[in-house]
Design a protein around this motif. Structure first.
Motif, PDB file in Angstrom:
ATOM      1  N   VAL A  47       0.815  -1.224   0.000  1.00 47.76           N
ATOM      2  CA  VAL A  47       0.000   0.000   0.000  1.00 47.76           C
ATOM      3  C   VAL A  47       0.845   1.268   0.000  1.00 47.76           C
ATOM      4  O   VAL A  47       0.335   2.358  -0.295  1.00 47.76           O
ATOM      5  CB  VAL A  47      -0.955   0.013   1.214  1.00 47.76           C
ATOM      6  CG1 VAL A  47      -1.985  -1.097   1.099  1.00 47.76           C
ATOM      7  CG2 VAL A  47      -0.180  -0.116   2.525  1.00 47.76           C
ATOM      8  N   ILE A  48       2.117   1.171   0.305  1.00 46.18           N
ATOM      9  CA  ILE A  48       2.984   2.354   0.339  1.00 46.18           C
ATOM     10  C   ILE A  48       3.305   2.858  -1.070  1.00 46.18           C
ATOM     11  O   ILE A  48       3.455   4.065  -1.300  1.00 46.18           O
ATOM     12  CB  ILE A  48       4.282   2.037   1.115  1.00 46.18           C
ATOM     13  CG1 ILE A  48       4.011   2.056   2.615  1.00 46.18           C
ATOM     14  CG2 ILE A  48       5.405   3.017   0.761  1.00 46.18           C
ATOM     15  CD1 ILE A  48       5.239   1.823   3.467  1.00 46.18           C
ATOM     16  N   PHE A  49       3.405   1.950  -2.053  1.00 49.46           N
ATOM     17  CA  PHE A  49       3.927   2.324  -3.365  1.00 49.46           C
ATOM     18  C   PHE A  49       3.071   3.377  -4.079  1.00 49.46           C
ATOM     19  O   PHE A  49       3.586   4.133  -4.900  1.00 49.46           O
ATOM     20  CB  PHE A  49       4.078   1.082  -4.248  1.00 49.46           C
ATOM     21  CG  PHE A  49       5.154   0.147  -3.766  1.00 49.46           C
ATOM     22  CD1 PHE A  49       6.482   0.517  -3.835  1.00 49.46           C
ATOM     23  CD2 PHE A  49       4.835  -1.091  -3.237  1.00 49.46           C
ATOM     24  CE1 PHE A  49       7.482  -0.329  -3.386  1.00 49.46           C
ATOM     25  CE2 PHE A  49       5.818  -1.949  -2.788  1.00 49.46           C
ATOM     26  CZ  PHE A  49       7.143  -1.569  -2.855  1.00 49.46           C
ATOM     27  N   GLY A  50       1.801   3.439  -3.780  1.00 49.81           N
ATOM     28  CA  GLY A  50       0.961   4.454  -4.396  1.00 49.81           C
ATOM     29  C   GLY A  50       1.055   5.806  -3.741  1.00 49.81           C
ATOM     30  O   GLY A  50       0.419   6.763  -4.208  1.00 49.81           O
ATOM     31  N   LYS A  51       1.879   5.919  -2.687  1.00 49.34           N
ATOM     32  CA  LYS A  51       1.971   7.169  -1.936  1.00 49.34           C
ATOM     33  C   LYS A  51       3.390   7.722  -1.886  1.00 49.34           C
ATOM     34  O   LYS A  51       3.671   8.656  -1.133  1.00 49.34           O
ATOM     35  CB  LYS A  51       1.456   6.945  -0.508  1.00 49.34           C
ATOM     36  CG  LYS A  51       0.013   6.440  -0.466  1.00 49.34           C
ATOM     37  CD  LYS A  51      -0.427   6.071   0.929  1.00 49.34           C
ATOM     38  CE  LYS A  51      -1.855   5.537   0.931  1.00 49.34           C
ATOM     39  NZ  LYS A  51      -2.310   5.119   2.280  1.00 49.34           N
ATOM     40  N   VAL A  52       4.302   7.129  -2.669  1.00 54.32           N
ATOM     41  CA  VAL A  52       5.692   7.576  -2.680  1.00 54.32           C
ATOM     42  C   VAL A  52       6.077   7.983  -4.101  1.00 54.32           C
ATOM     43  O   VAL A  52       5.352   7.713  -5.068  1.00 54.32           O
ATOM     44  CB  VAL A  52       6.643   6.463  -2.180  1.00 54.32           C
ATOM     45  CG1 VAL A  52       6.364   6.130  -0.729  1.00 54.32           C
ATOM     46  CG2 VAL A  52       6.509   5.209  -3.050  1.00 54.32           C
ATOM     47  N   LEU A  53       7.231   8.636  -4.232  1.00 55.46           N
ATOM     48  CA  LEU A  53       7.754   8.992  -5.544  1.00 55.46           C
ATOM     49  C   LEU A  53       8.171   7.730  -6.294  1.00 55.46           C
ATOM     50  O   LEU A  53       8.427   6.687  -5.692  1.00 55.46           O
ATOM     51  CB  LEU A  53       8.935   9.948  -5.396  1.00 55.46           C
ATOM     52  CG  LEU A  53       8.617  11.316  -4.780  1.00 55.46           C
ATOM     53  CD1 LEU A  53       9.887  12.139  -4.614  1.00 55.46           C
ATOM     54  CD2 LEU A  53       7.604  12.079  -5.633  1.00 55.46           C
ATOM     55  N   HIS A  54       8.268   7.839  -7.616  1.00 53.72           N
ATOM     56  CA  HIS A  54       8.526   6.654  -8.442  1.00 53.72           C
ATOM     57  C   HIS A  54       9.863   5.990  -8.128  1.00 53.72           C
ATOM     58  O   HIS A  54      10.018   4.783  -8.312  1.00 53.72           O
ATOM     59  CB  HIS A  54       8.477   7.044  -9.925  1.00 53.72           C
ATOM     60  CG  HIS A  54       9.603   7.952 -10.343  1.00 53.72           C
ATOM     61  ND1 HIS A  54      10.773   7.488 -10.861  1.00 53.72           N
ATOM     62  CD2 HIS A  54       9.720   9.306 -10.291  1.00 53.72           C
ATOM     63  CE1 HIS A  54      11.573   8.501 -11.130  1.00 53.72           C
ATOM     64  NE2 HIS A  54      10.966   9.614 -10.790  1.00 53.72           N
ATOM     65  N   VAL A 232       1.690  -0.724  -7.480  1.00 56.26           N
ATOM     66  CA  VAL A 232       2.719  -1.574  -6.879  1.00 56.26           C
ATOM     67  C   VAL A 232       3.985  -1.505  -7.732  1.00 56.26           C
ATOM     68  O   VAL A 232       3.966  -1.017  -8.864  1.00 56.26           O
ATOM     69  CB  VAL A 232       2.248  -3.035  -6.760  1.00 56.26           C
ATOM     70  CG1 VAL A 232       1.215  -3.192  -5.646  1.00 56.26           C
ATOM     71  CG2 VAL A 232       1.686  -3.535  -8.086  1.00 56.26           C
ATOM     72  N   SER A 233       5.074  -2.021  -7.188  1.00 56.78           N
ATOM     73  CA  SER A 233       6.344  -2.055  -7.907  1.00 56.78           C
ATOM     74  C   SER A 233       6.438  -3.372  -8.681  1.00 56.78           C
ATOM     75  O   SER A 233       6.467  -4.447  -8.092  1.00 56.78           O
ATOM     76  CB  SER A 233       7.514  -1.924  -6.927  1.00 56.78           C
ATOM     77  OG  SER A 233       8.742  -1.944  -7.615  1.00 56.78           O
ATOM     78  N   ASN A 338       6.333  12.893   0.032  1.00 59.10           N
ATOM     79  CA  ASN A 338       6.860  14.254  -0.072  1.00 59.10           C
ATOM     80  C   ASN A 338       7.331  14.476  -1.504  1.00 59.10           C
ATOM     81  O   ASN A 338       8.382  13.991  -1.901  1.00 59.10           O
ATOM     82  CB  ASN A 338       8.010  14.465   0.916  1.00 59.10           C
ATOM     83  CG  ASN A 338       8.556  15.883   0.886  1.00 59.10           C
ATOM     84  OD1 ASN A 338       8.181  16.695   0.032  1.00 59.10           O
ATOM     85  ND2 ASN A 338       9.446  16.204   1.810  1.00 59.10           N
ATOM     86  N   ASN A 339       6.554  15.197  -2.286  1.00 59.35           N
ATOM     87  CA  ASN A 339       6.870  15.399  -3.702  1.00 59.35           C
ATOM     88  C   ASN A 339       8.127  16.222  -3.930  1.00 59.35           C
ATOM     89  O   ASN A 339       8.679  16.225  -5.039  1.00 59.35           O
ATOM     90  CB  ASN A 339       5.691  16.066  -4.417  1.00 59.35           C
ATOM     91  CG  ASN A 339       4.486  15.160  -4.513  1.00 59.35           C
ATOM     92  OD1 ASN A 339       4.620  13.942  -4.542  1.00 59.35           O
ATOM     93  ND2 ASN A 339       3.299  15.745  -4.562  1.00 59.35           N
ATOM     94  N   ASN A 340       8.586  16.936  -2.911  1.00 58.08           N
ATOM     95  CA  ASN A 340       9.779  17.783  -3.052  1.00 58.08           C
ATOM     96  C   ASN A 340      11.043  17.127  -2.519  1.00 58.08           C
ATOM     97  O   ASN A 340      12.113  17.748  -2.532  1.00 58.08           O
ATOM     98  CB  ASN A 340       9.551  19.115  -2.317  1.00 58.08           C
ATOM     99  CG  ASN A 340       8.401  19.912  -2.912  1.00 58.08           C
ATOM    100  OD1 ASN A 340       8.248  19.984  -4.126  1.00 58.08           O
ATOM    101  ND2 ASN A 340       7.565  20.497  -2.056  1.00 58.08           N
ATOM    102  N   ALA A 341      10.950  15.907  -2.059  1.00 56.70           N
ATOM    103  CA  ALA A 341      12.113  15.243  -1.455  1.00 56.70           C
ATOM    104  C   ALA A 341      13.119  14.822  -2.525  1.00 56.70           C
ATOM    105  O   ALA A 341      12.751  14.532  -3.671  1.00 56.70           O
ATOM    106  CB  ALA A 341      11.659  14.030  -0.655  1.00 56.70           C
TER     107      ALA A 341
END
Length: 410
Positions: A47-54, A232-233, A338-341
């Protein structure tokens, strides 16, 4: 003078608040439970993969100490991928001959090492041959290793496909004899003999929410739209075919990158993941670099052939593990979103040989959304780094002005 000193103190306090507020730059956090040693690892849930940067660059591990200080924990991301160790074996061709069955090539192996793979290259660009591989210790008595093994090469204006790798169980013989069933003499240019050891990886097979197949007669293509249950990855995609006849079809696999709502309706943008050949000779498993996705499009180019009967489609990916080093007591959290990370740079990247082999797995708590309303009112000022530099420049100018006044008074 006293007012200015107070101003400086306030500015420094605000800078400290900026550093402390770094956790609040992220959208989600999960508490890490079970920290007892210096080194631990944890598994990232799907469930994390849809909420992180690529590229997963916005994942962090932060700790809050008893003194309310924020510390950042270095980590590595490791994939549970396959490991392939390949050792090329020396050999020499001691005999070539032919009879009504075909053409023979005999290889002598000067060592006692087993082999399990032979790669062949021929001068011919188009062929379809069946072969047999035998082994012997003395060239008197031969034992069959594989038979009716198909090798194929197609080269034309539309495609360039070749399958000439022979894989078999570990075999230890002093001589290996290859029989190629062909009326035309195979012009063997290169042969490579090796012993490969493969350690299987650990995968997650992902749930497919919907798979829809359409045959387009006008474009002579079969389109398979695959929707996964969540982003998902992905690293492997397998296309099952029910047909038992021989086939050979170019294939392109794309994934949805984004969508735009226009006046004419939604516009979907796809990017190519990989392309290759769907064929009846080998397993139709396509390996790709890890990509976070949810929607796939598979295009099979049928040319003038009848469409294939599509079977089961399997989408899977490696398990992602974080290996982290903890140096002091604190309450630790996995944070992300965090889109700016930017991708972090840690020293442990250069000292992976110091990481213990046996590491305890941590328990990952439930996801908590970080409430942005708890942020300090002044924090938006420092989200732009230009403001931070202006504050630093002001501090330097004020300190210089104080020093100049003190020197002039003396």
């Amino acid at each position: 003078m006293k007012l200015t000193v107070k101003t400086l103190a306030c500015i420094l306090l605000l800078l400290g608040s900026y550093a402390y507020g770094q956790i609040d730059q992220y959208s989600f956090k999960r508490e890490l439970n079970g920290i007892t040693d210096q080194w631990h690892k944890l598994t990232l849930p799907d469930v994390i993969f849809g909420k992180v940067l690529h590229d997963l660059s916005d994942i962090r591990i932060f700790g809050i100490t008893a003194g309310n200080d924020t510390i950042e924990v270095p980590y590595l991301i490791q994939l549970t991928s396959e490991e392939i160790l390949s050792k090329e074996i020396n050999f020499k061709i001691v005999n070539t001959s032919h009879n009504e069955k075909g053409y023979y090539f005999t290889f002598e192996i000067p060592t006692d090492e087993p082999i399990n793979q032979i790669k062949l290259d021929f001068k011919q660009k188009n062929f379809d041959w069946l072969l047999q591989l035998e082994g012997s210790q003395n060239q008197q008595e031969w034992f069959t290793i594989i038979e009716d093994y198909r090798i194929l090469s197609i080269n034309n204006e539309l495609t360039d496909f070749q399958f000439t790798k022979i894989s078999f169980q570990n075999s230890k013989y002093h001589f290996f004899r290859l029989l190629i069933g062909s009326k035309e003499k195979p012009n063997l240019t290169v042969a490579k003999i090796s012993q490969n050891e493969v350690t299987d990886g650990t995968f997650r097979i992902y749930t497919i929410k919907k798979a829809k197949t359409n045959d387009h007669k006008k474009t002579k293509q079969t389109e398979i739209a695959v929707d996964l249950a969540l982003p998902v990855s992905v690293s492997h995609i397998t296309i099952g075919i029910r047909d038992t006849f021989d086939y050979y079809r170019p294939i392109t696999i794309k994934y949805l990158t984004d969508s735009i709502n226009t006046e004419q309706g939604w516009k979907y943008n796809y990017r190519t993941l990989t392309s290759g050949t769907l064929n009846s000779i080998e397993e139709n498993e396509f390996r790709i670099n890890n990509v976070i996705l949810r929607n796939l499009i598979v295009l099979i180019h049928n040319n003038d052939n009848q469409p294939l009967s599509i079977g089961e489609i399997e989408v899977k990916g490696y398990v992602h593990e974080l290996v982290a080093r903890f140096t002091e007591p604190a309450s630790y959290f996995l944070t992300y979103g965090n889109n700016n990370a930017r991708k972090p740079q840690y020293d442990i990247d250069r000292f992976t040989n110091k990481i213990p082999e046996e590491i305890t797995m941590l328990d990952l708590g439930d996801e908590q959304k970080i409430d942005k309303e708890e942020l300090s009112v002044i924090e938006p000022l420092f989200k732009n780094k230009t403001w931070l530099w202006l504050i630093m420049a002001t501090i330097i100018l004020l300190l210089g002005w104080f020093s100049f006044n003190m020197i002039r008074k003396n």
